[in-house]
Motif scaffolding. Structure first.
Motif, PDB file in Angstrom:
ATOM      1  N   ARG A  87       6.915  -6.721   1.863  1.00 42.14           N
ATOM      2  CA  ARG A  87       8.024  -5.796   2.284  1.00 42.14           C
ATOM      3  C   ARG A  87       7.395  -4.422   1.917  1.00 42.14           C
ATOM      4  O   ARG A  87       6.686  -4.015   0.994  1.00 42.14           O
ATOM      5  N   ARG A  88       6.957  -3.632   3.148  1.00 46.00           N
ATOM      6  CA  ARG A  88       6.543  -2.367   3.444  1.00 46.00           C
ATOM      7  C   ARG A  88       7.110  -1.645   4.441  1.00 46.00           C
ATOM      8  O   ARG A  88       6.891  -2.178   5.673  1.00 46.00           O
ATOM      9  N   PRO A  89       7.877  -0.426   4.360  1.00 44.69           N
ATOM     10  CA  PRO A  89       8.309   0.114   5.606  1.00 44.69           C
ATOM     11  C   PRO A  89       7.301   0.731   6.211  1.00 44.69           C
ATOM     12  O   PRO A  89       6.244   1.456   5.847  1.00 44.69           O
ATOM     13  N   ASP A  90       7.367   0.704   7.760  1.00 47.44           N
ATOM     14  CA  ASP A  90       6.490   1.776   8.548  1.00 47.44           C
ATOM     15  C   ASP A  90       7.439   3.037   8.682  1.00 47.44           C
ATOM     16  O   ASP A  90       8.370   3.084   9.140  1.00 47.44           O
ATOM     17  N   LEU A  91       6.962   4.116   8.191  1.00 44.38           N
ATOM     18  CA  LEU A  91       7.784   5.426   8.096  1.00 44.38           C
ATOM     19  C   LEU A  91       7.269   6.321   9.047  1.00 44.38           C
ATOM     20  O   LEU A  91       7.848   7.556   8.938  1.00 44.38           O
ATOM     21  N   THR A  92       6.704   6.043  10.157  1.00 45.55           N
ATOM     22  CA  THR A  92       6.470   6.664  11.323  1.00 45.55           C
ATOM     23  C   THR A  92       8.005   7.498  11.905  1.00 45.55           C
ATOM     24  O   THR A  92       7.606   8.752  11.888  1.00 45.55           O
ATOM     25  N   ARG A  93       8.780   6.823  12.078  1.00 51.10           N
ATOM     26  CA  ARG A  93       9.963   7.420  12.462  1.00 51.10           C
ATOM     27  C   ARG A  93      10.462   8.515  11.356  1.00 51.10           C
ATOM     28  O   ARG A  93      11.099   9.599  12.065  1.00 51.10           O
ATOM     29  N   ALA A  94      10.425   8.372  10.220  1.00 48.73           N
ATOM     30  CA  ALA A  94      11.185   8.967   9.121  1.00 48.73           C
ATOM     31  C   ALA A  94      10.278  10.330   9.157  1.00 48.73           C
ATOM     32  O   ALA A  94      10.724  11.435   9.097  1.00 48.73           O
ATOM     33  N   ARG A  95       8.795  10.343   9.318  1.00 46.78           N
ATOM     34  CA  ARG A  95       7.853  11.493   9.489  1.00 46.78           C
ATOM     35  C   ARG A  95       8.233  12.310  10.806  1.00 46.78           C
ATOM     36  O   ARG A  95       8.210  13.598  10.641  1.00 46.78           O
ATOM     37  N   GLU A  96       8.300  11.612  11.877  1.00 48.77           N
ATOM     38  CA  GLU A  96       8.477  12.437  12.974  1.00 48.77           C
ATOM     39  C   GLU A  96       9.981  12.885  13.299  1.00 48.77           C
ATOM     40  O   GLU A  96       9.801  14.045  13.659  1.00 48.77           O
ATOM     41  N   ARG A  97      10.873  12.216  12.698  1.00 49.24           N
ATOM     42  CA  ARG A  97      12.269  12.615  13.054  1.00 49.24           C
ATOM     43  C   ARG A  97      12.970  13.517  11.859  1.00 49.24           C
ATOM     44  O   ARG A  97      13.777  14.070  12.238  1.00 49.24           O
ATOM     45  N   LEU A  98      12.484  13.244  10.855  1.00 48.67           N
ATOM     46  CA  LEU A  98      13.047  13.810   9.567  1.00 48.67           C
ATOM     47  C   LEU A  98      12.244  14.941   9.217  1.00 48.67           C
ATOM     48  O   LEU A  98      12.545  15.485   8.030  1.00 48.67           O
ATOM     49  N   GLY A  99      10.795  14.726   9.365  1.00 51.50           N
ATOM     50  CA  GLY A  99       9.832  15.541   8.656  1.00 51.50           C
ATOM     51  C   GLY A  99       9.676  15.294   7.156  1.00 51.50           C
ATOM     52  O   GLY A  99       9.556  15.908   6.187  1.00 51.50           O
ATOM     53  N   TRP A 100       9.999  13.794   6.917  1.00 49.11           N
ATOM     54  CA  TRP A 100      10.325  13.420   5.552  1.00 49.11           C
ATOM     55  C   TRP A 100       8.933  12.276   5.163  1.00 49.11           C
ATOM     56  O   TRP A 100       8.744  11.506   6.112  1.00 49.11           O
ATOM     57  N   ALA A 101       8.379  12.311   4.036  1.00 48.79           N
ATOM     58  CA  ALA A 101       7.689  11.497   3.490  1.00 48.79           C
ATOM     59  C   ALA A 101       7.873  11.365   2.038  1.00 48.79           C
ATOM     60  O   ALA A 101       8.234  12.507   1.320  1.00 48.79           O
ATOM     61  N   PRO A 102       7.843  10.266   1.246  1.00 51.09           N
ATOM     62  CA  PRO A 102       7.921  10.447  -0.252  1.00 51.09           C
ATOM     63  C   PRO A 102       6.892  11.214  -0.953  1.00 51.09           C
ATOM     64  O   PRO A 102       5.754  11.175  -0.511  1.00 51.09           O
ATOM     65  N   ARG A 103       7.527  12.037  -1.969  1.00 49.72           N
ATOM     66  CA  ARG A 103       6.333  12.920  -2.502  1.00 49.72           C
ATOM     67  C   ARG A 103       6.311  12.541  -4.167  1.00 49.72           C
ATOM     68  O   ARG A 103       5.246  12.914  -4.715  1.00 49.72           O
ATOM     69  N   ILE A 104       7.168  11.842  -4.587  1.00 47.06           N
ATOM     70  CA  ILE A 104       6.941  11.378  -6.077  1.00 47.06           C
ATOM     71  C   ILE A 104       6.059  10.053  -6.490  1.00 47.06           C
ATOM     72  O   ILE A 104       6.631   9.040  -5.788  1.00 47.06           O
ATOM     73  N   GLY A 105       5.007  10.328  -6.808  1.00 47.52           N
ATOM     74  CA  GLY A 105       3.958   9.154  -6.841  1.00 47.52           C
ATOM     75  C   GLY A 105       4.696   8.055  -7.800  1.00 47.52           C
ATOM     76  O   GLY A 105       5.475   8.383  -8.681  1.00 47.52           O
ATOM     77  N   PHE A 106       4.017   6.993  -7.745  1.00 43.02           N
ATOM     78  CA  PHE A 106       4.811   5.734  -8.531  1.00 43.02           C
ATOM     79  C   PHE A 106       4.296   6.107  -9.885  1.00 43.02           C
ATOM     80  O   PHE A 106       5.372   5.772 -10.640  1.00 43.02           O
ATOM     81  N   GLU A 107       3.335   6.540 -10.530  1.00 33.84           N
ATOM     82  CA  GLU A 107       3.183   6.887 -12.054  1.00 33.84           C
ATOM     83  C   GLU A 107       4.142   7.689 -12.420  1.00 33.84           C
ATOM     84  O   GLU A 107       4.948   7.403 -13.425  1.00 33.84           O
ATOM     85  N   GLU A 108       4.428   8.630 -11.744  1.00 33.88           N
ATOM     86  CA  GLU A 108       5.528   9.838 -12.142  1.00 33.88           C
ATOM     87  C   GLU A 108       6.713   9.296 -12.272  1.00 33.88           C
ATOM     88  O   GLU A 108       7.602   9.377 -13.081  1.00 33.88           O
ATOM     89  N   GLY A 109       7.037   8.718 -11.034  1.00 38.19           N
ATOM     90  CA  GLY A 109       8.379   8.029 -10.812  1.00 38.19           C
ATOM     91  C   GLY A 109       8.771   7.102 -11.936  1.00 38.19           C
ATOM     92  O   GLY A 109       9.727   7.050 -12.791  1.00 38.19           O
ATOM     93  N   MET A 110       7.703   6.302 -12.284  1.00 37.73           N
ATOM     94  CA  MET A 110       7.977   5.219 -13.381  1.00 37.73           C
ATOM     95  C   MET A 110       8.055   5.696 -14.659  1.00 37.73           C
ATOM     96  O   MET A 110       8.811   5.307 -15.476  1.00 37.73           O
TER      97      MET A 110
END
Length: 312
Positions: free
Chosen positions: A278-301
């Protein structure tokens, strides 16, 4: 411009309550709707004196008696964990069909855009990796997970039908594993289960050999994506998640390290139709929303574990 109002269905749930906070922070009024079958008012108790928030305890499978101005309808009303949807199979099917149609009707009557919370489960046990929005999926329609998977696939179909034939502006978020504060300790998903087990000094229960993979998105990043999706012009499905992938066994070991307690890992039989990757391809989110996750795994956890420490 007068104050805008959002109707958030499933507002007492994990993601729904965080969305409610975001809309209020942006100056909106919010009407939250939830029947509390899996949501909890504890997620909203901090809003008890917020004049711009009102709560309606109601089942979205009945016609929504909401009057007045509505500027956005966001449908996050559904059991989302295997424990919940296997306990409530018919409710899950109904909320993904009748409930979504009622929500779409509210958006149509109001002339408001509609946001559907779909899921990576529409891809099933995928044969394509990572998963792009163009992938049609590999779903067992008669397996135990079908009550959720097929409800969400139907929800997407009726949402697109309302776009094509009834001119509703729609948005579809295909949400991958999301975690953070306010997750229920007993909802059966991997993050609260592993963290709660480690905090209690209990063995961490890993299904199968733990080689199946997942990717985890912190809830604040998820909410930012939903906000951008609503305010953008993309009416095609958009993956919302984090594309940092790890095995379930690696995740269990990370929980041990971050909690600071080395507890045993117990392996149990793999559930039927459990996705292997399970892993998303985020190309559409990056191109259409200008979005990518910013909070790293360690910080979020760390944020999540701190919240769980206060509740375990």
């Amino acid at each position: 411009m007068s104050e805008q109002r959002a109707v958030i269905l499933g507002a007492a749930g994990f993601i729904g309550s965080h969305l409610t906070d975001r809309f209020l922070a942006e100056g909106w009024r919010v009407t939250g709707v939830d029947n509390l079958i899996t949501g909890t008012l504890r997620n909203l108790e901090h809003l008890g004196r917020e004049p711009r928030f009102d709560f309606l305890q109601a089942d979205v499978c009945a016609p929504l008696a909401i009057s007045g101005r509505v500027d956005a309808v966001l449908d996050f009303a559904s059991p989302a964990s295997p424990v919940d949807y296997l306990r409530h199979p018919f409710e899950t099917l109904h909320v993904g069909s009748v409930g979504v149609e009622n929500a779409l009707e509210l958006a149509r009557r109001s002339g408001a855009p509609f946001v559907l919370s779909s899921t990576s489960e529409v891809y099933g046990d995928p044969l394509e990796h990572p998963q792009r929005e163009s992938y049609w999926g590999n779903v067992n329609p008669v397996g135990p997970r079908a009550v959720y998977d097929e409800a969400k696939r139907f929800a997407e179909a009726i949402t697109v039908a309302y776009r094509r034939y009834r001119e509703v502006q729609v948005r579809i978020a295909r949400i991958f594993n999301t975690y953070g504060p306010r997750m229920r300790l007993d909802d059966g998903r991997v993050v609260p289960t592993f963290v709660a087990q480690a905090l209690r000094g209990e063995p961490i229960t890993v299904f199968g050999d733990g080689s199946q993979t997942r990717s985890f998105c912190y809830v604040d990043d998820n909410v930012e994506a939903i906000w951008r999706l609503l305010h953008g012009d993309c009416q095609d499905p958009v993956n919302v998640g984090d594309d940092h992938e790890m095995t379930v066994l690696e995740f269990a070991q990370a929980v041990q390290r971050l909690v600071g307690r080395t507890v045993p890992i117990e392996h149990r039989p793999l559930p039927q139709d459990d996705p292997r990757v399970r892993r998303p391809d985020l190309t559409r989110a990056r191109e259409r929303l200008g979005w990518a996750p910013r909070i790293g795994f360690e910080e979020g956890m760390r944020r999540t574990i701190d919240w769980f420490r206060a509740h375990v």
